[in-house]
Motif scaffolding. Structure first.
Motif, PDB file in Angstrom:
ATOM      1  N   ASP A  14    -114.193 -66.919  18.156  1.00 33.98           N
ATOM      2  CA  ASP A  14    -114.148 -68.356  18.444  1.00 33.98           C
ATOM      3  C   ASP A  14    -114.871 -68.620  19.763  1.00 33.98           C
ATOM      4  OD1 ASP A  14    -113.271 -70.875  19.596  1.00 33.98           O
ATOM      5  OD2 ASP A  14    -111.722 -70.938  18.040  1.00 33.98           O
ATOM      6  N   LEU A  15    -115.984 -69.335  19.689  1.00 35.68           N
ATOM      7  CA  LEU A  15    -116.829 -69.513  20.873  1.00 35.68           C
ATOM      8  C   LEU A  15    -116.118 -70.283  21.987  1.00 35.68           C
ATOM      9  CD1 LEU A  15    -119.728 -68.744  21.778  1.00 35.68           C
ATOM     10  CD2 LEU A  15    -120.361 -71.106  21.304  1.00 35.68           C
ATOM     11  N   ASP A  16    -115.439 -71.374  21.644  1.00 33.63           N
ATOM     12  CA  ASP A  16    -114.820 -72.201  22.684  1.00 33.63           C
ATOM     13  C   ASP A  16    -113.703 -71.456  23.405  1.00 33.63           C
ATOM     14  OD1 ASP A  16    -116.520 -74.377  22.158  1.00 33.63           O
ATOM     15  OD2 ASP A  16    -115.294 -74.947  20.439  1.00 33.63           O
ATOM     16  N   VAL A  17    -112.942 -70.693  22.647  1.00 34.23           N
ATOM     17  CA  VAL A  17    -111.877 -69.879  23.246  1.00 34.23           C
ATOM     18  C   VAL A  17    -112.487 -68.842  24.185  1.00 34.23           C
ATOM     19  CG1 VAL A  17    -110.123 -68.120  22.720  1.00 34.23           C
ATOM     20  CG2 VAL A  17    -110.237 -70.226  21.348  1.00 34.23           C
ATOM     21  N   ALA A  18    -113.596 -68.222  23.757  1.00 39.00           N
ATOM     22  CA  ALA A  18    -114.233 -67.184  24.576  1.00 39.00           C
ATOM     23  C   ALA A  18    -114.842 -67.775  25.848  1.00 39.00           C
ATOM     24  CB  ALA A  18    -115.289 -66.454  23.754  1.00 39.00           C
ATOM     25  N   GLU A  20    -113.865 -70.398  27.497  1.00 44.53           N
ATOM     26  CA  GLU A  20    -112.753 -70.717  28.399  1.00 44.53           C
ATOM     27  C   GLU A  20    -112.228 -69.449  29.072  1.00 44.53           C
ATOM     28  OE1 GLU A  20    -108.924 -71.327  29.997  1.00 44.53           O
ATOM     29  OE2 GLU A  20    -109.179 -70.140  28.163  1.00 44.53           O
ATOM     30  N   PHE A  21    -112.125 -68.370  28.288  1.00 45.84           N
ATOM     31  CA  PHE A  21    -111.640 -67.085  28.815  1.00 45.84           C
ATOM     32  C   PHE A  21    -112.579 -66.542  29.900  1.00 45.84           C
ATOM     33  CE2 PHE A  21    -111.792 -62.444  28.728  1.00 45.84           C
ATOM     34  CZ  PHE A  21    -110.470 -62.107  28.941  1.00 45.84           C
ATOM     35  N   TYR A  22    -113.895 -66.541  29.626  1.00 46.16           N
ATOM     36  CA  TYR A  22    -114.854 -66.012  30.606  1.00 46.16           C
ATOM     37  C   TYR A  22    -114.896 -66.863  31.873  1.00 46.16           C
ATOM     38  CZ  TYR A  22    -116.750 -62.087  27.994  1.00 46.16           C
ATOM     39  OH  TYR A  22    -116.891 -60.876  27.379  1.00 46.16           O
ATOM     40  N   GLU A  23    -114.699 -68.177  31.732  1.00 46.73           N
ATOM     41  CA  GLU A  23    -114.677 -69.061  32.903  1.00 46.73           C
ATOM     42  C   GLU A  23    -113.431 -68.795  33.749  1.00 46.73           C
ATOM     43  OE1 GLU A  23    -117.177 -72.944  31.249  1.00 46.73           O
ATOM     44  OE2 GLU A  23    -114.994 -72.911  31.012  1.00 46.73           O
ATOM     45  N   ARG A  24    -112.295 -68.759  33.060  1.00 47.30           N
ATOM     46  CA  ARG A  24    -111.014 -68.685  33.773  1.00 47.30           C
ATOM     47  C   ARG A  24    -110.783 -67.305  34.365  1.00 47.30           C
ATOM     48  NH1 ARG A  24    -106.449 -67.083  31.380  1.00 47.30           N
ATOM     49  NH2 ARG A  24    -107.293 -67.496  29.323  1.00 47.30           N
ATOM     50  N   VAL A  25    -111.076 -66.255  33.603  1.00 45.92           N
ATOM     51  CA  VAL A  25    -110.737 -64.891  34.051  1.00 45.92           C
ATOM     52  C   VAL A  25    -111.837 -64.302  34.928  1.00 45.92           C
ATOM     53  CG1 VAL A  25    -110.240 -62.540  33.275  1.00 45.92           C
ATOM     54  CG2 VAL A  25    -109.264 -64.494  32.051  1.00 45.92           C
ATOM     55  N   PHE A  26    -113.114 -64.488  34.554  1.00 48.45           N
ATOM     56  CA  PHE A  26    -114.208 -63.838  35.280  1.00 48.45           C
ATOM     57  C   PHE A  26    -114.977 -64.793  36.184  1.00 48.45           C
ATOM     58  CE2 PHE A  26    -113.898 -61.058  31.401  1.00 48.45           C
ATOM     59  CZ  PHE A  26    -113.314 -59.987  32.064  1.00 48.45           C
ATOM     60  N   GLY A  27    -114.626 -66.079  36.138  1.00 48.82           N
ATOM     61  CA  GLY A  27    -115.298 -67.054  36.993  1.00 48.82           C
ATOM     62  C   GLY A  27    -116.759 -67.251  36.642  1.00 48.82           C
ATOM     63  N   MET A  28    -117.128 -66.980  35.388  1.00 49.47           N
ATOM     64  CA  MET A  28    -118.517 -67.214  34.977  1.00 49.47           C
ATOM     65  C   MET A  28    -118.700 -68.687  34.633  1.00 49.47           C
ATOM     66  SD  MET A  28    -119.537 -63.945  32.681  1.00 49.47           S
ATOM     67  CE  MET A  28    -118.974 -62.298  33.101  1.00 49.47           C
ATOM     68  N   ARG A  29    -119.967 -69.077  34.531  1.00 47.28           N
ATOM     69  CA  ARG A  29    -120.309 -70.462  34.263  1.00 47.28           C
ATOM     70  C   ARG A  29    -121.119 -70.542  32.981  1.00 47.28           C
ATOM     71  NH1 ARG A  29    -124.428 -73.356  36.708  1.00 47.28           N
ATOM     72  NH2 ARG A  29    -124.975 -71.381  37.688  1.00 47.28           N
ATOM     73  N   CYS A  30    -120.752 -71.465  32.107  1.00 47.46           N
ATOM     74  CA  CYS A  30    -121.491 -71.660  30.862  1.00 47.46           C
ATOM     75  C   CYS A  30    -122.726 -72.498  31.155  1.00 47.46           C
ATOM     76  CB  CYS A  30    -120.603 -72.352  29.830  1.00 47.46           C
ATOM     77  SG  CYS A  30    -121.456 -72.610  28.271  1.00 47.46           S
ATOM     78  N   VAL A  31    -123.923 -71.907  30.983  1.00 42.97           N
ATOM     79  CA  VAL A  31    -125.140 -72.625  31.342  1.00 42.97           C
ATOM     80  C   VAL A  31    -125.918 -73.137  30.125  1.00 42.97           C
ATOM     81  CG1 VAL A  31    -125.441 -71.535  33.589  1.00 42.97           C
ATOM     82  CG2 VAL A  31    -126.416 -70.428  31.561  1.00 42.97           C
ATOM     83  N   HIS A  32    -125.516 -72.714  28.920  1.00 41.51           N
ATOM     84  CA  HIS A  32    -126.279 -73.121  27.735  1.00 41.51           C
ATOM     85  C   HIS A  32    -125.461 -72.828  26.487  1.00 41.51           C
ATOM     86  CE1 HIS A  32    -129.989 -73.896  25.487  1.00 41.51           C
ATOM     87  NE2 HIS A  32    -129.732 -72.834  24.750  1.00 41.51           N
ATOM     88  N   VAL A  33    -125.408 -73.793  25.575  1.00 45.81           N
ATOM     89  CA  VAL A  33    -124.781 -73.554  24.269  1.00 45.81           C
ATOM     90  C   VAL A  33    -125.779 -73.962  23.205  1.00 45.81           C
ATOM     91  CG1 VAL A  33    -122.901 -74.211  22.706  1.00 45.81           C
ATOM     92  CG2 VAL A  33    -122.433 -73.931  25.135  1.00 45.81           C
ATOM     93  N   GLU A  34    -125.851 -73.186  22.140  1.00 46.76           N
ATOM     94  CA  GLU A  34    -126.864 -73.454  21.123  1.00 46.76           C
ATOM     95  C   GLU A  34    -126.407 -72.934  19.773  1.00 46.76           C
ATOM     96  OE1 GLU A  34    -130.741 -72.113  22.411  1.00 46.76           O
ATOM     97  OE2 GLU A  34    -131.452 -71.864  20.358  1.00 46.76           O
ATOM     98  N   GLU A  35    -126.877 -73.595  18.707  1.00 46.07           N
ATOM     99  CA  GLU A  35    -126.635 -73.099  17.363  1.00 46.07           C
ATOM    100  C   GLU A  35    -127.962 -72.621  16.814  1.00 46.07           C
ATOM    101  OE1 GLU A  35    -123.365 -75.561  15.351  1.00 46.07           O
ATOM    102  OE2 GLU A  35    -124.977 -75.519  13.865  1.00 46.07           O
ATOM    103  N   ASN A  36    -127.995 -71.407  16.283  1.00 49.22           N
ATOM    104  CA  ASN A  36    -129.224 -70.882  15.680  1.00 49.22           C
ATOM    105  C   ASN A  36    -128.907 -70.554  14.227  1.00 49.22           C
ATOM    106  OD1 ASN A  36    -131.352 -69.206  14.767  1.00 49.22           O
ATOM    107  ND2 ASN A  36    -131.761 -68.441  16.840  1.00 49.22           N
ATOM    108  N   THR A  37    -129.313 -71.468  13.330  1.00 50.79           N
ATOM    109  CA  THR A  37    -128.916 -71.299  11.921  1.00 50.79           C
ATOM    110  C   THR A  37    -129.618 -70.104  11.291  1.00 50.79           C
ATOM    111  OG1 THR A  37    -130.524 -73.008  11.382  1.00 50.79           O
ATOM    112  CG2 THR A  37    -128.240 -73.681  11.470  1.00 50.79           C
ATOM    113  N   GLU A  38    -130.861 -69.828  11.703  1.00 48.73           N
ATOM    114  CA  GLU A  38    -131.571 -68.668  11.146  1.00 48.73           C
ATOM    115  C   GLU A  38    -130.800 -67.376  11.450  1.00 48.73           C
ATOM    116  OE1 GLU A  38    -136.126 -67.048  10.813  1.00 48.73           O
ATOM    117  OE2 GLU A  38    -135.445 -67.585  12.813  1.00 48.73           O
ATOM    118  N   GLN A  39    -130.248 -67.283  12.668  1.00 48.23           N
ATOM    119  CA  GLN A  39    -129.497 -66.092  13.057  1.00 48.23           C
ATOM    120  C   GLN A  39    -128.019 -66.188  12.652  1.00 48.23           C
ATOM    121  OE1 GLN A  39    -130.428 -63.181  14.369  1.00 48.23           O
ATOM    122  NE2 GLN A  39    -132.575 -63.742  14.396  1.00 48.23           N
ATOM    123  N   GLY A  40    -127.594 -67.373  12.216  1.00 46.60           N
ATOM    124  CA  GLY A  40    -126.194 -67.550  11.789  1.00 46.60           C
ATOM    125  C   GLY A  40    -125.198 -67.498  12.940  1.00 46.60           C
TER     126      GLY A  40
END
Ligand code: CMX
Length: 144
Positions: A14-18, A20-40
């Motif tokens: 689950d992308l949204d759960v992950a 949130e986890f990386y932000e809260r636990v590791f203090g990382m920042r989400c800089v880009h979200v994308e859907e790539n249908t060819e890669q699924g």
């Protein structure tokens, strides 16, 4: 040849759960979200630390049950799925690696994150690691 590590790709259910986890636990920042249908995949780039040179973790969630990420999750569960390297010229590096006996997954490069051009070395030829080659889109090349 390879210039640097572009990102490490982690398969998640689950992308949204992950994110949130990386932000809260590791203090990382989400800089880009994308859907790539060819890669699924639905994917998120997580920046490590404030310095852009700190590198990225890419979170990868499956869009369909037939996708590479869905298959990976089924077989191995969540975890590191790939290591990706920045290259100047994905066609040239693919050819170089082919000449060294590596199987490249695609005859020619496909579209990856943010309009990059990508190809992969089969994990069975690379010691059990799925290796991605990433040629950044031209305008962003010098900043990455
Ligand atoms: N890392 C390490 N080993 C892997 C692997 C991975 N990510 N995926 C599969 N394998 C191993 C399997 O465990 C299996 O090993 P055994 O034979 O010992 O059981 C073997 O490789 C299976 O190989 P296969 O039958 O040829 O291939 P699969 O159907 O499992 O698919 C792969 C594997 C790499 C060809 C497929 O995942 C693929 O095409 N990947 C490239 C595309 C991709 O990963 N897209 C998602 C990310 C998108 C992005 O980064 O933009």
């Amino acid at each position: 040849g390879l210039r640097r590590i572009d990102h490490v790709g982690v398969a998640v259910a689950d992308l949204d759960v992950a994110i949130e986890f990386y932000e809260r636990v590791f203090g990382m920042r989400c800089v880009h979200v994308e859907e790539n249908t060819e890669q699924g995949v639905r994917e998120a780039m997580m920046s490590v630390g404030p310095d852009p040179a700190g590198g990225c973790v890419q979170l990868l969630a499956p869009l369909t049950p037939e996708s590479a990420i869905a298959k990976f999750l089924e077989r191995s569960g969540p975890g590191v799925q790939q290591v990706a390297y920045t290259v100047d010229d994905v066609a040239a590096t693919s050819e170089e690696l082919r000449s060294r006996g590596m199987r490249l997954l695609y005859p020619s490069a496909r579209t990856g994150t943010g309009g990059s051009r990508i190809n992969f070395v089969h994990p069975k030829d690379a010691g059990g690691v799925l290796v991605e080659l990433v040629e950044p889109p031209a305008p962003a090349r010098d900043e990455r």
